[in-house]
Motif scaffolding. Structure first.
Motif, PDB file in Angstrom:
ATOM      1  N   PHE A  20       0.844  -1.192   0.000  1.00  0.00           N
ATOM      2  CA  PHE A  20       0.000   0.000   0.000  1.00  0.00           C
ATOM      3  C   PHE A  20       0.879   1.242   0.000  1.00  0.00           C
ATOM      4  O   PHE A  20       2.105   1.161   0.079  1.00  0.00           O
ATOM      5  CB  PHE A  20      -0.934  -0.003   1.221  1.00  0.00           C
ATOM      6  CG  PHE A  20      -0.201  -0.176   2.521  1.00  0.00           C
ATOM      7  CD1 PHE A  20       0.243   0.924   3.235  1.00  0.00           C
ATOM      8  CD2 PHE A  20       0.072  -1.444   3.025  1.00  0.00           C
ATOM      9  CE1 PHE A  20       0.936   0.775   4.425  1.00  0.00           C
ATOM     10  CE2 PHE A  20       0.756  -1.607   4.214  1.00  0.00           C
ATOM     11  CZ  PHE A  20       1.191  -0.496   4.916  1.00  0.00           C
ATOM     12  N   ASP A  21       0.243   2.396  -0.086  1.00  0.00           N
ATOM     13  CA  ASP A  21       0.940   3.683  -0.002  1.00  0.00           C
ATOM     14  C   ASP A  21       0.124   4.595   0.913  1.00  0.00           C
ATOM     15  O   ASP A  21      -0.829   4.136   1.552  1.00  0.00           O
ATOM     16  CB  ASP A  21       1.156   4.296  -1.399  1.00  0.00           C
ATOM     17  CG  ASP A  21      -0.132   4.465  -2.178  1.00  0.00           C
ATOM     18  OD1 ASP A  21      -1.225   4.567  -1.564  1.00  0.00           O
ATOM     19  OD2 ASP A  21      -0.068   4.502  -3.421  1.00  0.00           O
ATOM     20  N   ALA A  22       0.485   5.852   0.977  1.00  0.00           N
ATOM     21  CA  ALA A  22      -0.200   6.782   1.892  1.00  0.00           C
ATOM     22  C   ALA A  22      -1.698   6.870   1.591  1.00  0.00           C
ATOM     23  O   ALA A  22      -2.510   6.966   2.514  1.00  0.00           O
ATOM     24  CB  ALA A  22       0.443   8.171   1.803  1.00  0.00           C
ATOM     25  N   THR A  24      -3.641   4.522   0.344  1.00  0.00           N
ATOM     26  CA  THR A  24      -4.365   3.275   0.592  1.00  0.00           C
ATOM     27  C   THR A  24      -4.066   2.676   1.969  1.00  0.00           C
ATOM     28  O   THR A  24      -4.501   1.574   2.278  1.00  0.00           O
ATOM     29  CB  THR A  24      -4.044   2.241  -0.512  1.00  0.00           C
ATOM     30  OG1 THR A  24      -2.624   2.054  -0.586  1.00  0.00           O
ATOM     31  CG2 THR A  24      -4.591   2.689  -1.860  1.00  0.00           C
ATOM     32  N   LEU A  25      -3.326   3.413   2.795  1.00  0.00           N
ATOM     33  CA  LEU A  25      -2.931   2.939   4.127  1.00  0.00           C
ATOM     34  C   LEU A  25      -4.132   2.529   4.980  1.00  0.00           C
ATOM     35  O   LEU A  25      -4.152   1.439   5.563  1.00  0.00           O
ATOM     36  CB  LEU A  25      -2.128   4.029   4.849  1.00  0.00           C
ATOM     37  CG  LEU A  25      -1.881   3.847   6.344  1.00  0.00           C
ATOM     38  CD1 LEU A  25      -1.052   2.602   6.610  1.00  0.00           C
ATOM     39  CD2 LEU A  25      -1.188   5.082   6.917  1.00  0.00           C
ATOM     40  N   GLU A  26      -5.138   3.368   5.071  1.00  0.00           N
ATOM     41  CA  GLU A  26      -6.292   3.082   5.917  1.00  0.00           C
ATOM     42  C   GLU A  26      -7.014   1.820   5.445  1.00  0.00           C
ATOM     43  O   GLU A  26      -7.369   0.951   6.246  1.00  0.00           O
ATOM     44  CB  GLU A  26      -7.253   4.275   5.923  1.00  0.00           C
ATOM     45  CG  GLU A  26      -8.394   4.114   6.888  1.00  0.00           C
ATOM     46  CD  GLU A  26      -9.296   5.339   6.918  1.00  0.00           C
ATOM     47  OE1 GLU A  26     -10.517   5.124   7.109  1.00  0.00           O
ATOM     48  OE2 GLU A  26      -8.819   6.473   6.771  1.00  0.00           O
ATOM     49  N   SER A  29      -4.836  -1.315   6.155  1.00  0.00           N
ATOM     50  CA  SER A  29      -4.840  -1.623   7.573  1.00  0.00           C
ATOM     51  C   SER A  29      -6.133  -2.326   7.977  1.00  0.00           C
ATOM     52  O   SER A  29      -6.113  -3.324   8.710  1.00  0.00           O
ATOM     53  CB  SER A  29      -4.652  -0.333   8.375  1.00  0.00           C
ATOM     54  OG  SER A  29      -4.574  -0.614   9.743  1.00  0.00           O
ATOM     55  N   VAL A  46       2.044  -2.882  10.457  1.00  0.00           N
ATOM     56  CA  VAL A  46       1.739  -2.118   9.247  1.00  0.00           C
ATOM     57  C   VAL A  46       2.907  -1.153   9.076  1.00  0.00           C
ATOM     58  O   VAL A  46       3.021  -0.174   9.793  1.00  0.00           O
ATOM     59  CB  VAL A  46       0.389  -1.385   9.382  1.00  0.00           C
ATOM     60  CG1 VAL A  46       0.146  -0.495   8.170  1.00  0.00           C
ATOM     61  CG2 VAL A  46      -0.747  -2.389   9.568  1.00  0.00           C
ATOM     62  N   GLU A  48       4.972   1.666   7.516  1.00  0.00           N
ATOM     63  CA  GLU A  48       4.910   2.867   6.685  1.00  0.00           C
ATOM     64  C   GLU A  48       6.326   3.256   6.300  1.00  0.00           C
ATOM     65  O   GLU A  48       6.730   4.418   6.408  1.00  0.00           O
ATOM     66  CB  GLU A  48       4.202   3.995   7.443  1.00  0.00           C
ATOM     67  CG  GLU A  48       2.745   3.692   7.690  1.00  0.00           C
ATOM     68  CD  GLU A  48       2.048   4.804   8.433  1.00  0.00           C
ATOM     69  OE1 GLU A  48       2.088   5.963   7.939  1.00  0.00           O
ATOM     70  OE2 GLU A  48       1.473   4.536   9.497  1.00  0.00           O
ATOM     71  N   TRP A  57       5.370   0.221   1.036  1.00  0.00           N
ATOM     72  CA  TRP A  57       4.934  -0.044   2.398  1.00  0.00           C
ATOM     73  C   TRP A  57       4.159  -1.361   2.386  1.00  0.00           C
ATOM     74  O   TRP A  57       3.495  -1.691   1.384  1.00  0.00           O
ATOM     75  CB  TRP A  57       4.033   1.066   2.898  1.00  0.00           C
ATOM     76  CG  TRP A  57       4.678   2.416   3.012  1.00  0.00           C
ATOM     77  CD1 TRP A  57       6.000   2.734   2.835  1.00  0.00           C
ATOM     78  CD2 TRP A  57       4.024   3.631   3.330  1.00  0.00           C
ATOM     79  NE1 TRP A  57       6.199   4.068   3.038  1.00  0.00           N
ATOM     80  CE2 TRP A  57       4.989   4.653   3.342  1.00  0.00           C
ATOM     81  CE3 TRP A  57       2.701   3.959   3.611  1.00  0.00           C
ATOM     82  CZ2 TRP A  57       4.677   5.974   3.624  1.00  0.00           C
ATOM     83  CZ3 TRP A  57       2.382   5.269   3.883  1.00  0.00           C
ATOM     84  CH2 TRP A  57       3.367   6.272   3.903  1.00  0.00           C
ATOM     85  N   SER A  58       4.205  -2.093   3.516  1.00  0.00           N
ATOM     86  CA  SER A  58       3.562  -3.399   3.509  1.00  0.00           C
ATOM     87  C   SER A  58       3.174  -3.854   4.905  1.00  0.00           C
ATOM     88  O   SER A  58       3.626  -3.309   5.905  1.00  0.00           O
ATOM     89  CB  SER A  58       4.497  -4.441   2.880  1.00  0.00           C
ATOM     90  OG  SER A  58       5.679  -4.581   3.651  1.00  0.00           O
ATOM     91  N   CYS A  59       2.337  -4.873   4.932  1.00  0.00           N
ATOM     92  CA  CYS A  59       1.984  -5.568   6.160  1.00  0.00           C
ATOM     93  C   CYS A  59       1.972  -7.052   5.848  1.00  0.00           C
ATOM     94  O   CYS A  59       1.449  -7.480   4.813  1.00  0.00           O
ATOM     95  CB  CYS A  59       0.619  -5.131   6.672  1.00  0.00           C
ATOM     96  SG  CYS A  59       0.195  -5.929   8.260  1.00  0.00           S
TER      97      CYS A  59
END
Length: 122
Positions: A20-22, A24-26, A29, A46, A48, A57-59
């Protein structure tokens, strides 16, 4: 979207990395935490920031072959355009991230050079 081979449940344990990126972060998550509520999986941090071979960025979601056949299609159906890397955990980081790796959505170029000199942060 790139054409990818279908994930195959042929190992004992797996990681799924949701990218994801800023913007698509929400959503990302919420997605990984919902996976943790629906399935007996372990949800990582998560991140950032870039970690290990990951180009965004990843989880991480850690799971076993027992949950593969339910979790992977659920992730594919609910990822809403996010790229997800699914890979086996065999102990060989290079093979796990290449030979035993499948993409849900667009594939991304991993930085495999991190496996040459040091271990990665999960």
């Amino acid at each position: 979207m790139t054409e990818n081979k279908r994930p195959v449940n042929s190992h004992r344990a797996y990681h799924a990395h949701v990218y994801f990126d800023a913007q698509t972060l929400e959503f990302a998550s919420r997605l990984v935490h919902e996976a943790g509520e629906r399935f007996p999986v372990k949800i990582g941090r998560v991140h950032e920031k870039l970690v290990g071979p990951h180009p965004k960025w990843s989880c991480q979601i850690k799971f076993t072959s027992h949950d593969f056949d339910q979790l992977v299609p659920w992730l594919d159906e609910n990822r809403n355009g996010l790229s997800v890397l699914v890979h086996a955990l065999t102990g060989d980081e290079i093979e796990d991230h290449t030979l035993y790796a499948w993409w849900l959505g667009d594939s991304l170029k991993l930085d495999l050079s991190v496996f040459d000199s040091s271990s990665i942060e999960d």
